[in-house]
Write a protein that holds these residues in place. Structure first.
Motif, PDB file in Angstrom:
ATOM      1  N   UNK B  61     -40.596  -1.563   0.878  1.00 36.22           N
ATOM      2  CA  UNK B  61     -39.888  -1.019  -0.278  1.00 36.22           C
ATOM      3  C   UNK B  61     -40.689  -1.140  -1.551  1.00 36.22           C
ATOM      4  N   UNK B  62     -40.040  -0.794  -2.662  1.00 32.04           N
ATOM      5  CA  UNK B  62     -40.751  -0.779  -3.934  1.00 32.04           C
ATOM      6  C   UNK B  62     -40.457  -2.017  -4.778  1.00 32.04           C
ATOM      7  N   UNK B  63     -40.066  -3.099  -4.102  1.00 27.39           N
ATOM      8  CA  UNK B  63     -39.701  -4.336  -4.800  1.00 27.39           C
ATOM      9  C   UNK B  63     -40.778  -4.826  -5.753  1.00 27.39           C
ATOM     10  N   UNK B  64     -42.041  -4.702  -5.331  1.00 22.47           N
ATOM     11  CA  UNK B  64     -43.121  -5.188  -6.185  1.00 22.47           C
ATOM     12  C   UNK B  64     -43.227  -4.388  -7.471  1.00 22.47           C
ATOM     13  N   UNK B  65     -42.968  -3.088  -7.355  1.00 22.23           N
ATOM     14  CA  UNK B  65     -43.049  -2.241  -8.548  1.00 22.23           C
ATOM     15  C   UNK B  65     -41.879  -2.530  -9.475  1.00 22.23           C
ATOM     16  N   UNK B  66     -40.726  -2.825  -8.876  1.00 23.01           N
ATOM     17  CA  UNK B  66     -39.567  -3.209  -9.687  1.00 23.01           C
ATOM     18  C   UNK B  66     -39.893  -4.506 -10.433  1.00 23.01           C
ATOM     19  N   UNK B  67     -40.573  -5.407  -9.716  1.00 21.62           N
ATOM     20  CA  UNK B  67     -40.912  -6.692 -10.324  1.00 21.62           C
ATOM     21  C   UNK B  67     -41.850  -6.508 -11.518  1.00 21.62           C
ATOM     22  N   UNK B  68     -42.754  -5.536 -11.424  1.00 17.80           N
ATOM     23  CA  UNK B  68     -43.669  -5.280 -12.540  1.00 17.80           C
ATOM     24  C   UNK B  68     -42.871  -4.949 -13.789  1.00 17.80           C
ATOM     25  N   UNK B  69     -41.830  -4.126 -13.606  1.00 11.27           N
ATOM     26  CA  UNK B  69     -41.036  -3.689 -14.750  1.00 11.27           C
ATOM     27  C   UNK B  69     -40.137  -4.820 -15.245  1.00 11.27           C
ATOM     28  N   UNK B  70     -39.606  -5.606 -14.303  1.00  7.06           N
ATOM     29  CA  UNK B  70     -38.578  -6.582 -14.689  1.00  7.06           C
ATOM     30  C   UNK B  70     -39.131  -7.925 -15.154  1.00  7.06           C
ATOM     31  N   UNK B  71     -40.248  -8.363 -14.570  1.00  2.03           N
ATOM     32  CA  UNK B  71     -40.742  -9.709 -14.880  1.00  2.03           C
ATOM     33  C   UNK B  71     -41.304  -9.777 -16.299  1.00  2.03           C
ATOM     34  N   UNK B  72     -40.803 -10.733 -17.079  1.00  2.00           N
ATOM     35  CA  UNK B  72     -41.309 -10.864 -18.450  1.00  2.00           C
ATOM     36  C   UNK B  72     -42.773 -11.297 -18.442  1.00  2.00           C
ATOM     37  N   UNK B  73     -43.155 -12.108 -17.444  1.00  2.00           N
ATOM     38  CA  UNK B  73     -44.536 -12.569 -17.363  1.00  2.00           C
ATOM     39  C   UNK B  73     -45.500 -11.406 -17.171  1.00  2.00           C
ATOM     40  N   UNK B  74     -45.150 -10.514 -16.229  1.00  2.00           N
ATOM     41  CA  UNK B  74     -46.018  -9.369 -15.956  1.00  2.00           C
ATOM     42  C   UNK B  74     -46.055  -8.432 -17.168  1.00  2.00           C
ATOM     43  N   UNK B  75     -44.866  -8.224 -17.762  1.00  2.00           N
ATOM     44  CA  UNK B  75     -44.818  -7.331 -18.927  1.00  2.00           C
ATOM     45  C   UNK B  75     -45.695  -7.855 -20.057  1.00  2.00           C
ATOM     46  N   UNK B  76     -45.718  -9.173 -20.203  1.00  2.00           N
ATOM     47  CA  UNK B  76     -46.530  -9.765 -21.252  1.00  2.00           C
ATOM     48  C   UNK B  76     -48.019  -9.501 -21.008  1.00  2.00           C
ATOM     49  N   UNK B  77     -48.424  -9.654 -19.751  1.00  2.00           N
ATOM     50  CA  UNK B  77     -49.829  -9.403 -19.409  1.00  2.00           C
ATOM     51  C   UNK B  77     -50.178  -7.937 -19.672  1.00  2.00           C
ATOM     52  N   UNK B  78     -49.264  -7.035 -19.298  1.00  2.00           N
ATOM     53  CA  UNK B  78     -49.518  -5.608 -19.503  1.00  2.00           C
ATOM     54  C   UNK B  78     -49.615  -5.310 -21.002  1.00  2.00           C
ATOM     55  N   UNK B  79     -48.730  -5.927 -21.769  1.00  2.00           N
ATOM     56  CA  UNK B  79     -48.748  -5.710 -23.218  1.00  2.00           C
ATOM     57  C   UNK B  79     -50.053  -6.231 -23.819  1.00  2.00           C
ATOM     58  N   UNK B  80     -50.468  -7.450 -23.455  1.00  2.00           N
ATOM     59  CA  UNK B  80     -51.736  -8.007 -23.950  1.00  2.00           C
ATOM     60  C   UNK B  80     -52.890  -7.071 -23.608  1.00  2.00           C
ATOM     61  N   UNK B  81     -52.918  -6.620 -22.335  1.00  2.57           N
ATOM     62  CA  UNK B  81     -54.002  -5.751 -21.884  1.00  2.57           C
ATOM     63  C   UNK B  81     -54.020  -4.456 -22.704  1.00  2.57           C
ATOM     64  N   UNK B  82     -52.845  -3.837 -22.863  1.00  3.41           N
ATOM     65  CA  UNK B  82     -52.769  -2.565 -23.594  1.00  3.41           C
ATOM     66  C   UNK B  82     -53.237  -2.751 -25.036  1.00  3.41           C
ATOM     67  N   UNK B  83     -52.724  -3.773 -25.671  1.00  6.24           N
ATOM     68  CA  UNK B  83     -53.044  -4.022 -27.073  1.00  6.24           C
ATOM     69  C   UNK B  83     -54.541  -4.237 -27.254  1.00  6.24           C
ATOM     70  N   UNK B  84     -55.127  -5.106 -26.425  1.00  4.84           N
ATOM     71  CA  UNK B  84     -56.556  -5.408 -26.570  1.00  4.84           C
ATOM     72  C   UNK B  84     -57.407  -4.183 -26.255  1.00  4.84           C
ATOM     73  N   UNK B  85     -56.986  -3.417 -25.236  1.00  2.00           N
ATOM     74  CA  UNK B  85     -57.752  -2.218 -24.886  1.00  2.00           C
ATOM     75  C   UNK B  85     -57.696  -1.181 -25.998  1.00  2.00           C
ATOM     76  N   UNK B  86     -56.529  -1.026 -26.635  1.00  3.25           N
ATOM     77  CA  UNK B  86     -56.420  -0.037 -27.709  1.00  3.25           C
ATOM     78  C   UNK B  86     -57.285  -0.435 -28.904  1.00  3.25           C
ATOM     79  N   UNK B  87     -57.226  -1.713 -29.283  1.00  3.69           N
ATOM     80  CA  UNK B  87     -58.036  -2.160 -30.419  1.00  3.69           C
ATOM     81  C   UNK B  87     -59.521  -2.015 -30.086  1.00  3.69           C
ATOM     82  N   UNK B  88     -59.890  -2.470 -28.877  1.00  5.84           N
ATOM     83  CA  UNK B  88     -61.293  -2.379 -28.459  1.00  5.84           C
ATOM     84  C   UNK B  88     -61.776  -0.939 -28.467  1.00  5.84           C
TER      85      UNK B  88
END
Lengths: 372, 297
Positions: B61-88
């Motif tokens: 199933x797509x449980x892992x993808x749901x977890x990407x959206x729901x987990x605050x830890x994963x979302x934080x990593x994605x946000x950090x990555x996006x922010x740093x990549x945009x500035x860079x």
């Protein structure tokens, strides 16, 4: 992508080696040596070299000085006793991911790996390890908590408090409470970028009595770590923790005793450390499920329990003997550095392997979230 | 066998034609086949395995993808990555633009040396660069010591072991990747157009803003997407220059694969990243021809 960039040349050489040796009888030792020279793990090949079976045993550890030290303390001594045996030390790094990949693919090149008791429980329950054969390995040569179902203690190491004596000339920090006290002990800290021994320190700083640490109150520990994260560098590798002190980037740290000993020696005591409130860990041998050397590996493991060999490893690497009998053989002048000596052991908190086996994965993710 | 027999038994006229265009076609396909097989064996097959793990572990199933959206830890990593990549990416693009513009408008002797400078930086490994930045920028590093001695600052600046350090290290690595496609695109701009605009009364800045900049826009789009894609995968630089607190996607995936053995989550993140990059490439392909981007046209 970046990591692959770094590896390209070595991998290319490895591919070449594979082409040259493919299909021909090649001695596994020569193969491993060649791999070692190239800085790649034989596990990368996903092939079992011809003539792998028999009397050759591959020991995998985390590289660096541990390769030569384990070769001298364990491999060479075993080969001297058993002239027809070969023990090869490979420093490729037996991460859980690498072990799972190797065992599940069925192309196993490692026999025994240098990990710890919690990892032995975690991986053993995933059916990736052989159970320890206590008819060959002697359970009585270690403390009862160091003889596990899938792992047998091989040495002792600790998480200790280290500090820069020049930063605190009047009063040295002596507890994790002092470590968290940024008013009286100003300056940057360094903690490990991993939960082992860090959560315990946080709880002790928060006033939890050493005997009440387990089961760990994760929320409380993480809150405590959040309090000082702005003042903290989180180190990834032991070498990095050492470098942070060499560069005087931090005034206090939670380090491995092995690294702390080296820095103290290097700086002539300017950087000091204490075993008080240290968290003490059993390193452990684990054996891959269906390992190529078969039961022969247990004879080798039993040989590493010899007190003289345990002391040799301690002298070379700083990892304390796990065999309590060996502690008495440690030379007088080195006794203060032995995390397993009766005095030092009594001042520390033994880590609870069962708690880690159960919670490590989940809490590690939460730790990463808390520090980022 | 039957098919081969039919070909041999075919009437003469087609056979003579085979010596012409169709024979060339055959050689062409044979040449294409080799890299195609390499691609399938070494990229498509392993990647499909990765995709498969992401929907089968720990359960179908797509449980892992749901977890990407729901987990605050994963979302934080994605946000950090996006922010740093945009500035860079933004900083690399601005610096890369200036660099490309400068190279193009130098005398040809200087041009060669500047190109050598840009290309030489490709030869220095990312690990060495990270260590070099540590030596330069740490608390008692060369830069802080110089500034302290010169009396310009009273406290050492925190230049590394934070987001700033990661961005410095990444921008340093990415500037050439921005400059080279920009240079290729600028070379194709007719050098007479800005002087023509000036002749018609435009001020220097107007000439640049209304003539040169719009013409270099395809290069800017290409360079920015290229840099953004490369930035997403950074591993060593954030680990060494971020003080352990700047956790980007590549490292988080490595954590799941090596330590927590959450291969399902790790591969789901890797697959999501791959799909994101693929979508960016689709956008890139619409904005600019790949042949022009890499200077083939």
């Amino acid at each position: 992508m970046q990591k692959q960039h770094l590896q390209t040349f070595a991998e290319d050489c490895a591919a070449l080696l594979r082409e040259v040796t493919d299909g021909r009888p090649v001695n596994r030792r020569a193969f491993m040596t060649a791999c070692g020279l190239l800085g790649v793990s034989a596990g990368l090949f996903r092939v079992t070299p011809v003539h792998a079976a028999g009397r050759e045993i591959v020991l995998v550890n985390w590289g660096g000085d541990a390769v030569t030290a384990m070769a001298e303390a364990f491999a060479q001594t075993y080969m001297a006793d058993n002239p027809d045996a070969e023990v090869i030390v490979d420093g490729a790094g037996p991460s859980s991911g690498a072990i799972r990949n190797m065992v599940e693919s069925g192309r196993i090149t490692w026999d025994v790996a240098d990990r710890n008791i919690p990892a032995s429980l975690e991986l053993g329950r995933l059916d990736l390890l052989e159970e320890v054969d206590y008819s060959i390995v002697d359970r009585d040569k270690v403390r009862p908590e160091h003889a596990g179902q899938w792992g047998i203690g091989n040495y002792i190491f600790s998480n200790v408090l280290a500090w820069d004596t020049e930063a605190f000339p009047e009063r040295a920090p002596q507890s994790w409470a002092d470590f968290w006290n940024v008013e009286e002990f100003p300056g940057r800290r360094t903690l490990r970028r991993h939960i082992d021994g860090q959560l315990e320190a946080a709880l002790m700083a928060d006033g939890v009595a050493p005997e009440d640490i387990y089961p760990i109150d994760v929320d409380r520990a993480l809150d405590k770590i959040r309090q000082i994260k702005e003042h903290t560098i989180f180190w990834g590798s032991g070498a990095e923790s050492q470098q942070i002190f060499r560069d005087r980037e931090a005034v206090m740290g939670n380090l491995f005793n092995t690294r702390a000993s080296v820095i103290r020696r290097e700086t002539g005591g300017v950087i000091d450390f204490t075993f008080t409130e240290g968290i003490v860990w059993p390193g452990a041998w684990i054996v891959m499920k269906n390992n190529p050397a078969g039961a022969a590996v247990w004879h080798f493991i039993a040989s590493t329990q010899e007190p003289e060999r345990q002391v040799k490893l301690f002298e070379l690497l700083g990892n304390g003997p796990i065999n309590p009998e060996a502690s008495a053989l440690v030379p007088e002048e080195l006794r203060a550095l032995d995390p397993g000596s009766p005095e030092n052991y009594a001042r520390q908190i033994p880590a609870d392997g069962e708690w880690y086996a159960e919670h490590s994965a989940d809490v590690l993710n939460r730790y990463f979230e808390a520090i980022s | 066998m039957a098919v081969a027999g039919e070909t041999v038994a075919a009437p003469a006229p087609p056979r003579t034609r085979l010596l012409g265009a169709e024979r060339v076609n055959l050689v062409y396909w044979a040449l294409v086949l080799v890299p195609l097989v390499v691609l399938v064996v070494f990229y498509i097959y392993p990647l499909s395995r990765v995709l498969l793990i992401s929907v089968t572990e720990p359960r179908l199933g797509f449980g892992n993808y749901v977890r990407i959206v729901e987990s605050t830890g994963v979302r934080r990593v994605i946000w950090t990555t996006t922010w740093i990549c945009l500035v860079t990416s933004t900083l690399s693009l601005v610096l890369g633009y200036l660099l490309a513009y400068a190279i193009l408008h130098m005398r040809s002797g200087w041009q060669t040396w500047m190109m050598v400078g840009v290309l030489l930086s490709f030869w220095v490994s990312i690990l060495i660069r990270a260590f070099a930045w540590i030596t330069l920028l740490q608390t008692r590093g060369l830069v802080n010591n110089f500034l302290l001695d010169a009396g310009l600052i009273s406290q050492p600046l925190a230049l590394i072991r934070n987001e700033l350090g990661v961005i410095i290290g990444m921008v340093h690595y990415m500037v050439p990747y921005a400059a080279l496609p920009l240079l290729a695109s600028m070379r194709s701009i007719d050098a007479r157009l800005v002087p023509a605009a000036r002749g018609l009364g435009a001020r220097p800045l107007q000439g640049f803003l209304y003539v040169y900049l719009p013409l270099s826009l395809p290069g800017i789009i290409a360079a920015s997407i290229l840099v953004l894609i490369f930035s997403l995968g950074f591993f060593v630089t954030p680990a060494l220059l971020g003080g352990g607190r700047v956790i980007m996607l590549a490292e988080y995936i490595a954590l799941q694969v090596n330590e927590t053995l959450a291969w399902g989550l790790g591969t789901a993140l890797a697959s999501s990243m791959l799909i994101t990059v693929f979508l960016m490439l689709v956008v890139l392909a619409r904005a600019v021809s790949f042949r022009r981007l890499f200077g083939a046209a």
